[in-house]
Scaffold this active site. Structure first.
Site, mmCIF file in Angstrom:
data_model
loop_
_atom_site.group_PDB
_atom_site.id
_atom_site.type_symbol
_atom_site.label_atom_id
_atom_site.label_comp_id
_atom_site.label_asym_id
_atom_site.label_seq_id
_atom_site.Cartn_x
_atom_site.Cartn_y
_atom_site.Cartn_z
ATOM 1 N N ARG A 174 0.198 -0.314 -2.064
ATOM 2 C CA ARG A 174 1.134 -1.064 -2.893
ATOM 3 C C ARG A 174 0.431 -1.529 -4.171
ATOM 4 O O ARG A 174 -0.731 -1.960 -4.123
ATOM 5 C CB ARG A 174 1.649 -2.302 -2.158
ATOM 6 C CG ARG A 174 2.767 -2.014 -1.177
ATOM 7 C CD ARG A 174 4.069 -1.588 -1.873
ATOM 8 N NE ARG A 174 5.151 -1.325 -0.938
ATOM 9 C CZ ARG A 174 5.457 -0.120 -0.436
ATOM 10 N NH1 ARG A 174 4.753 0.940 -0.755
ATOM 11 N NH2 ARG A 174 6.474 0.020 0.389
ATOM 12 N N GLU A 177 6.817 -1.359 -10.655
ATOM 13 C CA GLU A 177 7.436 -0.016 -10.695
ATOM 14 C C GLU A 177 8.897 -0.101 -11.142
ATOM 15 O O GLU A 177 9.580 -1.050 -10.778
ATOM 16 C CB GLU A 177 7.343 0.625 -9.308
ATOM 17 C CG GLU A 177 5.905 0.868 -8.916
ATOM 18 C CD GLU A 177 5.749 1.391 -7.486
ATOM 19 O OE1 GLU A 177 6.765 1.693 -6.820
ATOM 20 O OE2 GLU A 177 4.607 1.459 -7.027
ATOM 21 N N HIS A 229 4.928 7.206 -7.378
ATOM 22 C CA HIS A 229 5.214 6.748 -6.003
ATOM 23 C C HIS A 229 5.865 7.876 -5.172
ATOM 24 O O HIS A 229 7.019 7.754 -4.737
ATOM 25 C CB HIS A 229 6.124 5.501 -6.035
ATOM 26 C CG HIS A 229 6.080 4.708 -4.757
ATOM 27 N ND1 HIS A 229 6.200 3.338 -4.716
ATOM 28 C CD2 HIS A 229 5.947 5.097 -3.460
ATOM 29 C CE1 HIS A 229 6.146 2.928 -3.460
ATOM 30 N NE2 HIS A 229 5.985 3.974 -2.674
HETATM 31 P P1 NAP Z 1 -0.159 -0.246 9.254
HETATM 32 O O1 NAP Z 1 -0.352 0.740 10.351
HETATM 33 O O2 NAP Z 1 0.487 -1.542 9.546
HETATM 34 O O3 NAP Z 1 -1.589 -0.493 8.577
HETATM 35 C C1 NAP Z 1 -1.844 -1.524 7.680
HETATM 36 C C2 NAP Z 1 -3.307 -1.920 7.808
HETATM 37 O O4 NAP Z 1 -3.615 -2.874 6.796
HETATM 38 C C3 NAP Z 1 -3.640 -2.551 9.152
HETATM 39 O O5 NAP Z 1 -4.725 -1.875 9.708
HETATM 40 C C4 NAP Z 1 -3.991 -3.995 8.834
HETATM 41 O O6 NAP Z 1 -5.060 -4.446 9.673
HETATM 42 C C5 NAP Z 1 -4.449 -3.889 7.368
HETATM 43 N N1 NAP Z 1 -4.221 -5.144 6.646
HETATM 44 C C6 NAP Z 1 -3.070 -5.845 6.553
HETATM 45 N N2 NAP Z 1 -3.270 -6.975 5.848
HETATM 46 C C7 NAP Z 1 -4.571 -6.981 5.497
HETATM 47 C C8 NAP Z 1 -5.390 -7.904 4.763
HETATM 48 N N3 NAP Z 1 -4.909 -9.046 4.261
HETATM 49 N N4 NAP Z 1 -6.697 -7.582 4.592
HETATM 50 C C9 NAP Z 1 -7.210 -6.449 5.110
HETATM 51 N N5 NAP Z 1 -6.489 -5.535 5.803
HETATM 52 C C10 NAP Z 1 -5.178 -5.810 5.997
HETATM 53 O O7 NAP Z 1 0.708 0.403 8.088
HETATM 54 P P2 NAP Z 1 0.786 1.934 7.629
HETATM 55 O O8 NAP Z 1 1.889 2.612 8.337
HETATM 56 O O9 NAP Z 1 -0.587 2.539 7.665
HETATM 57 O O10 NAP Z 1 1.252 1.711 6.092
HETATM 58 C C11 NAP Z 1 0.419 0.983 5.219
HETATM 59 C C12 NAP Z 1 1.087 0.723 3.886
HETATM 60 O O11 NAP Z 1 1.127 1.923 3.104
HETATM 61 C C13 NAP Z 1 2.556 0.301 3.925
HETATM 62 O O12 NAP Z 1 2.685 -1.072 4.221
HETATM 63 C C14 NAP Z 1 3.047 0.653 2.549
HETATM 64 O O13 NAP Z 1 2.896 -0.455 1.671
HETATM 65 C C15 NAP Z 1 2.126 1.776 2.102
HETATM 66 N N6 NAP Z 1 2.842 3.053 1.969
HETATM 67 C C16 NAP Z 1 2.913 3.659 0.748
HETATM 68 C C17 NAP Z 1 3.568 4.865 0.622
HETATM 69 C C18 NAP Z 1 3.664 5.577 -0.684
HETATM 70 O O14 NAP Z 1 4.601 6.332 -0.882
HETATM 71 N N7 NAP Z 1 2.712 5.379 -1.593
HETATM 72 C C19 NAP Z 1 4.183 5.446 1.725
HETATM 73 C C20 NAP Z 1 4.096 4.804 2.956
HETATM 74 C C21 NAP Z 1 3.409 3.608 3.069
HETATM 75 P P3 NAP Z 1 -5.223 -6.016 10.058
HETATM 76 O O15 NAP Z 1 -3.854 -6.473 10.486
HETATM 77 O O16 NAP Z 1 -6.264 -6.036 11.123
HETATM 78 O O17 NAP Z 1 -5.688 -6.691 8.811
HETATM 79 C C1 8YV Z 2 8.903 5.086 0.038
HETATM 80 C C2 8YV Z 2 6.892 3.739 0.858
HETATM 81 O O1 8YV Z 2 8.753 5.703 -1.184
HETATM 82 O O2 8YV Z 2 7.337 3.780 3.176
HETATM 83 C C3 8YV Z 2 6.877 3.149 2.217
HETATM 84 O O3 8YV Z 2 6.356 2.033 2.356
HETATM 85 O O4 8YV Z 2 6.342 3.206 -0.043
HETATM 86 C C4 8YV Z 2 7.536 5.052 0.623
HETATM 87 O O5 8YV Z 2 7.540 5.866 1.742
HETATM 88 C C5 8YV Z 2 9.662 3.846 -0.200
HETATM 89 O O6 8YV Z 2 9.645 2.954 0.824
HETATM 90 C C6 8YV Z 2 11.110 4.218 -0.505
HETATM 91 O O7 8YV Z 2 11.593 3.493 -1.508
#
Ligand code: NAP
Ligand code: 8YV
Length: 329
Positions: free
Chosen positions: A239, A268, A286
């Protein structure tokens, strides 16, 4: 239990067409132009039991005010695994379930992160532009890339589902992996760092895939970038809010770090001109999960959460803040 077709689901703003069409087939679907509490009519107040949305931050979020305007609301089904656009803490305190779309996008986002890393390090988008602009024939070979993946050590900020999928790919590339979370992951052999600055100081490639929360707000700041160092590469697929974007622009401009690859931004879809002007920044709009295959999987999970909640009394993917919220019988 009420027939699903008699349950009103509100879709405010844009949502993936597959979710909209499946909600329309299973439930009574109503739509609003945007996620705005002032648009909620008395009829909606009396009938809406579920919301399905793809919110972002600020005015386009599923805020406490939006949820309060819907007194019969039981569930908010969020399109995306990141749910920073929903006030889940408020929902949890007021008995409203919030669901997200984990797992179905993990591998796609990890693939994008690796592509972005390679593009950043090996300058592939710039090399392609060189060819397309006729410079190969006119000026000769594209210059050698200053950076390489060879010998790099990666640090993952946010070793969760996607972080682990990225780490596994990096290992296959011969890279060493370390990570920082608030808690060490039980049974995971990668080197753990208790602080983000400590992780940045121990690696030369920092990949952020942490969620956007109060505790990660601008966590990647000037000190972290300084610790990453002049050979450092920063990739953000998590993010934009997790980064002090002004500090990042300064660090890229003055050589504090070598390069950055960004899929997410502070505001964004607005990307500051200063970032667009930097030759050592590789920028994507994104697109982490943005394939037809993966977005279809996310769209289905949004609807399957609603169907399971109203049909079976349980959500398939509740977020931690609402995991104890019970369905009304
Ligand atoms: P997840 O399995 O919940 O993993 C998040 C990790 O972040 C956890 O291991 C958590 O560990 C750590 N974390 C949370 N708060 C923290 C803090 N304050 N300091 C250090 N570590 C912290 O989630 P995920 O499925 O991998 O997804 C992660 C993120 O990717 C989403 O929340 C989203 O924002 C982003 N994302 C982006 C896209 C894109 O299109 N660019 C797509 C999908 C997801 P702890 O709880 O132990 O801290
Ligand atoms: C999507 C994402 O682009 O899953 C997320 O957290 O950032 C992306 O997969 C978004 O959520 C859709 O607007």
């Amino acid at each position: 239990m009420t027939e699903l077709s008699a349950i009103t689901i509100l879709v405010p703003g844009k949502l993936h067409p597959r979710s909209v069409s499946r909600i329309g087939e299973a439930f009574r679907l109503v739509r609003l132009d945007k996620i705005d509490p002032t648009l909620i009519t008395d009829e909606l107040k009396q009938t809406v039991r579920g919301v399905a949305a793809s919110p972002s931050l600020g005015d386009n979020s599923v805020s406490a005010a939006f949820m309060q305007a819907l007194p019969k609301l039981e569930i908010v089904a969020n399109f995306g695994v990141g749910y920073d656009g929903v006030d889940a803490a408020h929902a949890g305190k007021h008995g409203v379930m919030v669901t997200n779309t984990p797992d179905v996008l993990t591998e796609e986002v990890a693939d994008t992160a690796i592509g972005l890393l390679i593009n950043t390090v090996r300058e592939l988008p710039r090399a392609e532009a060189w060819l397309r602009h006729g410079r190969w024939a006119k000026d000769g070979n594209y210059p050698l890339s200053r950076l390489t993946l060879r010998g790099r050590k990666a640090g993952i900020f946010g070793m969760g589902r996607i972080g682990l999928a990225i780490a596994q790919r990096l290992e296959a590339f011969g890279m060493t992996v370390a990570y920082h979370n608030r808690r060490r992951v039980e049974g995971l052999a990668y080197e753990y760092h208790e602080t983000l600055a400590g992780l940045a100081g121990a690696v030369d490639t920092l990949i952020s895939v942490a969620p956007g929360t109060a505790s990660t707000q601008k966590a990647v700041n000037a000190a972290v970038l300084k610790a990453l160092g002049p050979n450092g590469v920063f990739v953000n697929i998590g993010r934009g809010s997790t980064v002090d974007q002004d500090a990042l622009i300064a660090a890229l401009a003055n050589g504090t770090i070598a390069a950055a690859g960004l899929d997410v931004f502070a505001d964004e879809p607005n990307v500051p001109q200063a970032l667009l002007d930097l030759p050592n920044a590789t920028l994507l709009p994104h697109v982490g999960s943005a394939s037809v295959h993966t977005r279809d999987g996310m769209a289905d999970l949004v609807v399957d959460n609603l169907i399971s909640w109203f049909g079976e009394g349980r959500a398939l993917a509740p977020v931690p803040e609402t995991v104890n919220v019970k369905a009304k019988s």
